[in-house]
Structures are given as structure tokens and as C-alpha cells.
Design a protein around this motif. Structure first.
Motif, PDB file in Angstrom:
ATOM      1  N   LEU A 153       0.807  -1.213   0.000  1.00 29.75           N
ATOM      2  CA  LEU A 153       0.000   0.000   0.000  1.00 29.75           C
ATOM      3  C   LEU A 153       0.841   1.264   0.000  1.00 29.75           C
ATOM      4  O   LEU A 153       0.489   2.252  -0.652  1.00 29.75           O
ATOM      5  CB  LEU A 153      -0.932  -0.012   1.212  1.00 29.75           C
ATOM      6  CG  LEU A 153      -2.035  -1.078   1.199  1.00 29.75           C
ATOM      7  CD1 LEU A 153      -2.798  -1.055   2.512  1.00 29.75           C
ATOM      8  CD2 LEU A 153      -2.974  -0.873   0.023  1.00 29.75           C
TER       9      LEU A 153
ATOM     10  N   SER B 241       0.652   4.156  -2.890  1.00 32.36           N
ATOM     11  CA  SER B 241       0.399   5.566  -2.618  1.00 32.36           C
ATOM     12  C   SER B 241       1.551   6.446  -3.075  1.00 32.36           C
ATOM     13  O   SER B 241       1.343   7.516  -3.672  1.00 32.36           O
ATOM     14  CB  SER B 241       0.139   5.754  -1.119  1.00 32.36           C
ATOM     15  OG  SER B 241      -0.048   7.112  -0.815  1.00 32.36           O
TER      16      SER B 241
ATOM     17  N   THR C 183      -0.431   8.106  -6.586  1.00 30.71           N
ATOM     18  CA  THR C 183      -1.451   9.027  -6.083  1.00 30.71           C
ATOM     19  C   THR C 183      -1.895  10.011  -7.149  1.00 30.71           C
ATOM     20  O   THR C 183      -3.093  10.265  -7.323  1.00 30.71           O
ATOM     21  CB  THR C 183      -0.942   9.769  -4.840  1.00 30.71           C
ATOM     22  OG1 THR C 183      -0.852   8.850  -3.747  1.00 30.71           O
ATOM     23  CG2 THR C 183      -1.877  10.909  -4.464  1.00 30.71           C
TER      24      THR C 183
ATOM     25  N   ARG D  52      -5.636  10.451  -8.547  1.00 35.80           N
ATOM     26  CA  ARG D  52      -6.288  11.735  -8.308  1.00 35.80           C
ATOM     27  C   ARG D  52      -6.821  12.331  -9.604  1.00 35.80           C
ATOM     28  O   ARG D  52      -7.935  12.868  -9.652  1.00 35.80           O
ATOM     29  CB  ARG D  52      -5.318  12.712  -7.662  1.00 35.80           C
ATOM     30  CG  ARG D  52      -5.923  14.109  -7.434  1.00 35.80           C
ATOM     31  CD  ARG D  52      -4.941  15.066  -6.790  1.00 35.80           C
ATOM     32  NE  ARG D  52      -4.611  14.643  -5.441  1.00 35.80           N
ATOM     33  CZ  ARG D  52      -3.387  14.362  -5.008  1.00 35.80           C
ATOM     34  NH1 ARG D  52      -2.360  14.464  -5.847  1.00 35.80           N
ATOM     35  NH2 ARG D  52      -3.172  14.003  -3.757  1.00 35.80           N
TER      36      ARG D  52
ATOM     37  N   GLU E 120      -8.640  -1.447   2.175  1.00 38.30           N
ATOM     38  CA  GLU E 120      -7.723  -0.318   2.327  1.00 38.30           C
ATOM     39  C   GLU E 120      -7.505   0.389   0.993  1.00 38.30           C
ATOM     40  O   GLU E 120      -7.456   1.624   0.923  1.00 38.30           O
ATOM     41  CB  GLU E 120      -6.391  -0.789   2.901  1.00 38.30           C
ATOM     42  CG  GLU E 120      -6.460  -1.269   4.346  1.00 38.30           C
ATOM     43  CD  GLU E 120      -6.915  -2.729   4.468  1.00 38.30           C
ATOM     44  OE1 GLU E 120      -7.273  -3.341   3.438  1.00 38.30           O
ATOM     45  OE2 GLU E 120      -6.912  -3.243   5.593  1.00 38.30           O
ATOM     46  N   VAL E 121      -7.366  -0.393  -0.077  1.00 36.80           N
ATOM     47  CA  VAL E 121      -7.206   0.196  -1.407  1.00 36.80           C
ATOM     48  C   VAL E 121      -8.437   1.016  -1.764  1.00 36.80           C
ATOM     49  O   VAL E 121      -8.328   2.143  -2.270  1.00 36.80           O
ATOM     50  CB  VAL E 121      -6.960  -0.906  -2.459  1.00 36.80           C
ATOM     51  CG1 VAL E 121      -7.044  -0.329  -3.869  1.00 36.80           C
ATOM     52  CG2 VAL E 121      -5.596  -1.562  -2.246  1.00 36.80           C
TER      53      VAL E 121
ATOM     54  N   ARG F 142     -10.634   2.482   0.224  1.00 40.28           N
ATOM     55  CA  ARG F 142     -10.706   3.726   1.014  1.00 40.28           C
ATOM     56  C   ARG F 142      -9.749   4.778   0.455  1.00 40.28           C
ATOM     57  O   ARG F 142     -10.086   5.959   0.372  1.00 40.28           O
ATOM     58  CB  ARG F 142     -10.389   3.427   2.478  1.00 40.28           C
ATOM     59  CG  ARG F 142     -11.472   2.619   3.175  1.00 40.28           C
ATOM     60  CD  ARG F 142     -11.373   2.712   4.681  1.00 40.28           C
ATOM     61  NE  ARG F 142     -12.461   1.963   5.304  1.00 40.28           N
ATOM     62  CZ  ARG F 142     -12.323   0.842   5.985  1.00 40.28           C
ATOM     63  NH1 ARG F 142     -11.105   0.337   6.158  1.00 40.28           N
ATOM     64  NH2 ARG F 142     -13.368   0.223   6.505  1.00 40.28           N
ATOM     65  N   TRP F 143      -8.567   4.318   0.078  1.00 36.88           N
ATOM     66  CA  TRP F 143      -7.579   5.245  -0.486  1.00 36.88           C
ATOM     67  C   TRP F 143      -8.075   5.822  -1.803  1.00 36.88           C
ATOM     68  O   TRP F 143      -7.974   7.033  -2.038  1.00 36.88           O
ATOM     69  CB  TRP F 143      -6.247   4.509  -0.666  1.00 36.88           C
ATOM     70  CG  TRP F 143      -5.207   5.315  -1.379  1.00 36.88           C
ATOM     71  CD1 TRP F 143      -4.533   6.408  -0.909  1.00 36.88           C
ATOM     72  CD2 TRP F 143      -4.719   5.091  -2.711  1.00 36.88           C
ATOM     73  NE1 TRP F 143      -3.667   6.882  -1.860  1.00 36.88           N
ATOM     74  CE2 TRP F 143      -3.760   6.088  -2.970  1.00 36.88           C
ATOM     75  CE3 TRP F 143      -5.001   4.136  -3.678  1.00 36.88           C
ATOM     76  CZ2 TRP F 143      -3.070   6.154  -4.190  1.00 36.88           C
ATOM     77  CZ3 TRP F 143      -4.322   4.200  -4.886  1.00 36.88           C
ATOM     78  CH2 TRP F 143      -3.372   5.197  -5.138  1.00 36.88           C
ATOM     79  N   VAL F 144      -8.635   4.992  -2.659  1.00 31.46           N
ATOM     80  CA  VAL F 144      -9.143   5.454  -3.944  1.00 31.46           C
ATOM     81  C   VAL F 144     -10.262   6.471  -3.740  1.00 31.46           C
ATOM     82  O   VAL F 144     -10.268   7.544  -4.353  1.00 31.46           O
ATOM     83  CB  VAL F 144      -9.643   4.261  -4.795  1.00 31.46           C
ATOM     84  CG1 VAL F 144     -10.527   4.741  -5.947  1.00 31.46           C
ATOM     85  CG2 VAL F 144      -8.469   3.463  -5.331  1.00 31.46           C
ATOM     86  N   GLN F 145     -11.210   6.151  -2.881  1.00 30.91           N
ATOM     87  CA  GLN F 145     -12.337   7.057  -2.683  1.00 30.91           C
ATOM     88  C   GLN F 145     -11.905   8.387  -2.079  1.00 30.91           C
ATOM     89  O   GLN F 145     -12.498   9.434  -2.381  1.00 30.91           O
ATOM     90  CB  GLN F 145     -13.389   6.389  -1.805  1.00 30.91           C
ATOM     91  CG  GLN F 145     -14.087   5.213  -2.481  1.00 30.91           C
ATOM     92  CD  GLN F 145     -15.200   4.614  -1.639  1.00 30.91           C
ATOM     93  OE1 GLN F 145     -15.615   5.187  -0.627  1.00 30.91           O
ATOM     94  NE2 GLN F 145     -15.714   3.455  -2.049  1.00 30.91           N
ATOM     95  N   ALA F 146     -10.878   8.354  -1.252  1.00 27.04           N
ATOM     96  CA  ALA F 146     -10.395   9.596  -0.640  1.00 27.04           C
ATOM     97  C   ALA F 146      -9.502  10.392  -1.574  1.00 27.04           C
ATOM     98  O   ALA F 146      -9.313  11.595  -1.370  1.00 27.04           O
ATOM     99  CB  ALA F 146      -9.621   9.269   0.643  1.00 27.04           C
ATOM    100  N   THR F 147      -8.971   9.749  -2.615  1.00 21.85           N
ATOM    101  CA  THR F 147      -7.953  10.376  -3.456  1.00 21.85           C
ATOM    102  C   THR F 147      -8.489  10.890  -4.773  1.00 21.85           C
ATOM    103  O   THR F 147      -8.169  12.007  -5.193  1.00 21.85           O
ATOM    104  CB  THR F 147      -6.810   9.374  -3.727  1.00 21.85           C
ATOM    105  OG1 THR F 147      -6.264   8.933  -2.487  1.00 21.85           O
ATOM    106  CG2 THR F 147      -5.717  10.010  -4.574  1.00 21.85           C
TER     107      THR F 147
END
Length: 372
Positions: free
Chosen positions: A71, A75, A79, A83, A99-100, A102-107
């Protein structure tokens, strides 16, 4: 309206190795078609040792494929790509998929989507609080939920799990690769598939029992991971593994091919398997187990044959005329070319992205790159 060039990032189980999974072929065909249609596609794959040892396409020629270690590496290196993407797709069974996700949705500033190539398994996992690659809280944040199961299951995903838009995205097939390759018939009936405990009883009932009855018949099972306890008669040949490039020749050497649906997909219905479209595109007549919604894909008796018992299987193998056999295979191929190629699936992704971007416009999602 035509879709403009999209920047797409896909985080999938694998594209470099088809060993022991059907995901790789699906992603290869989808990515190829998206690139052909002018989209910029980056495929991100976790570098796993079992895939590294069996990479049959280490350098996919479509778009860009990158391996990441964990991860932190994901990132650190990607990123900006995530983005700036118009569409970011996370596949089922991606390692550390929660985890992937969550990162995608936040990024991402584009559309986050989940592509569930294992929908029935996923829903069963969620029901028993097994959040291996998807958790309930992520589903509303994926603006598209793409599913290999269609029909009523899509409405359930929306109503019960909170998906803003659940859409069917069946496996497509490459008609340039999967095409009739007639050869001298080596087998009367073949089956291509990795061992599955849920599929094995159907294989036993529809093929292996038939092989025990018809000892002069010629049968073949291709695929890895079959346990030593499986009883193979002398008229059943075993092939351990075939790469996707070998599938058309394998189909071409069969008079009929057997399609078996996973037990959970039988219950869900509307769930055509990957091999179903492959075999049909190759023009080989298909004998399939019975599942709800099969008639929405192929016409039973005209484009596909349905079997419940070994007696049904043997009836087709021994009694169907050669003319009827060839006609059935040709009709199935015609249906695939008209509705189920990878190009059709790429068009569907564009349409779904168009819908999602239009519906999210009020929230400030950029849409001008997606839609003319």
C-alpha cells in the motif's frame, strides 16, 4: 453522444498472469478495447509471488501496466494518477482491497467504481462479516458497482447495500482471438475450468458419470488444482493448464464443450461464466448446467443445450445430428458477435461512466472530459 478520451485507472487482481484465475483474461480484453477506443488506461497489479511464478503476459501491450509492492508503494507512486483519473476501478479480490478502496475514494477526483467479478461470493462474504476486499461502508462511496451478475441481484445491491448505481458488466470476448478453429475432433466433450469444490459435483454428474457409462466416448478436463481423490476413468484426458491463447484450439478439438456455473451463481441467476462466451465465439456447441436467466443470454435448444443429468449429456453427444450440432454452434457464435464481445463491454463502461458523471454533476465532479 460519444465519449471523449478518459483517463482510467484499474486496480485489479492480475493482468499479467492467468494462472488459477479468470480475472486476467477479463481485464486484458476490457483494457484492450478501452485503449482501442482512445482511452488512456493504467492497470495496477499487486506483485504477488504466485502470479510472478506464472506470468503468461508479463508485459501487456495495451495501455500501461505497473506492479506495486504494498500500500505504501501504491500511494507513493500512483497518487497523482488516481487523483487525476476520470474513472478509477477497483476489482474484487484485490489484496487489501478495503484499504485500497478507502484510499481510492479519498484520493480520486473522478468516478470511483467497484468491479465485482465474484458478486455471489462477495455478497456471501458480506453477509458473514468477511470483509476481505470490500466492506459495507465502502459501497455507497463507489459511484458505480459493476457486477458479473445481472438481473434482480443489481436491485438488491442498490436497495440493501446502498450502491448509487449497480450495473451488469458481463465478461466479453475477443472475436479476433476466439474464433472457430476446426480440427480433427480429439474429444466428444471437453471442460475447461480450475477445480472448484462447488462445481465438482456438477462435473461428476454431467461429464464423469457419462464417461463411465460411455466408455468409448472421448472426454477431456483442462485446468489446475484438481485433488488426487478425483476418480478419472481411462477415457477422460487431463490437461493441467492452458493459457488463454491456447483456448480456441482446445475448443476446436471438441465436438461439444461443457459449461458449469458455480453453485452461488446458479442461485443468483443471470450469471454467464467467462468460458461460456469463449466457447460460443469459437462456434463449439455448448452443453450447460441449468441456471435462472440463461435464456437472457442464449436461446435454449437453439443456441445452447441444457443438461441436468448424465443421461441428458449422453443424449446430446450420441443422438444430435451433425447438421444440428453445427447449426447450434453457429447460432451461438452469431449471438456473441451481436451482443457479447469485449467491444460491447467497453461501450457499456463508457455509458455507465457517462451516467455516473451526469448524476454527480451537481456535486462538482468534472464531466467535460467524459461527455460530448
Amino acid at each position: 453522444m460519444e465519449a471523449l478520451r478518459m483517463r482510467i485507472v484499474i486496480l485489479g487482481l492480475s493482468m499479467t498472469s492467468s494462472w488459477g484465475n479468470g480475472h486476467a483474461t477479463i481485464f486484458r480484453e476490457l483494457v484492450r478495447e478501452m485503449v482501442r477506443r482512445g482511452h488512456d488506461v493504467l492497470f495496477l497489479e499487486r506483485d504477488m509471488p504466485w502470479f510472478a511464478a506464472h506470468r503468461d503476459l508479463p508485459l501487456p501491450p495495451w495501455g500501461r501496466t505497473e506492479l506495486y509492492q504494498d500500500l505504501a508503494d501504491l500511494s507513493d507512486r500512483f497518487t497523482q494518477d488516481v487523483r487525476d483519473a476520470d474513472l478509477v476501478v477497483v476489482g474484487s479480490y484485490v489484496p487489501q482491497g478495503v484499504e485500497v478502496g478507502r484510499w481510492v475514494q479519498a484520493t480520486t477526483r473522478g468516478i470511483p467504481a467497484f468491479y465485482d467479478l465474484d458478486t455471489a461470493v462477495t455478497l456471501a462474504k458480506l453477509a458473514r462479516s468477511d470483509f476481505e476486499y470490500l466492506s459495507p461502508d465502502l459501497i455507497p462511496g463507489y459511484r458505480l458497482y459493476l457486477s458479473v451478475i445481472g438481473g434482480p441481484m443489481l436491485r438488491r445491491i442498490e436497495r440493501e447495500l446502498g450502491s448509487p448505481a449497480a450495473r451488469a458488466l458481463y465478461r466479453g470476448v475477443d472475436p479476433e482471438l476466439y474464433l472457430p478453429r476446426p480440427s480433427a475432433d480429439s474429444w466428444d466433450l471437453g471442460y475447461l475450468g480450475t477445480y472448484g469444490a462447488d462445481r465438482q459435483p456438477t462435473l461428476e454428474r454431467l461429464m464423469l458419470e457419462a464417461a463411465r457409462v460411455w466408455r468409448t466416448g472421448r472426454f477431456v478436463v483442462a485446468g489446475p488444482q484438481y485433488p488426487a481423490v478425483v476418480r478419472w476413468t481411462s477415457n477422460v484426458e487431463r490437461v493441467q493448464h492452458l493459457s488463454p491463447s491456447q483456448h480456441p484450439e482446445f475448443y476446436g478439438a471438441q465436438r461439444f464443450t461443457l459449461s458449469i456455473t458455480r453453485a452461488d451463481r446458479v442461485l443468483a441467476g443471470y450469471s454467464p461464466g467467462a468460458r461460456l462466451f469463449e466457447a460460443a465465439a469459437c462456434g463449439v456447441p455448448i452443453i450447460s448446467d441449468v441456471w435462472n436467466g440463461v435464456e437472457s443470454v442464449f436461446v435454449p435448444g437453439e443456441e445452447i443445450l441444457l443438461a441436468r443429468t448424465a443421461k441428458d449429456t449422453l443424449g446430446y453427444l450420441r443422438d444430435l445430428s451433425e447438421e444440428d450440432r453445427r447449426t447450434l454452434g453457429a447460432k451461438a457464435r452469431a449471438r456473441v458477435l451481436a451482443e457479447h464481445t469485449s467491444a460491447h463491454r467497453a461501450l457499456a463502461v463508457e455509458q455507465y461512466a457517462r451516467e455516473a458523471s451526469s448524476g454527480a454533476a451537481a456535486a462538482g465532479t468534472p464531466v467535460e472530459r467524459l461527455i460530448v
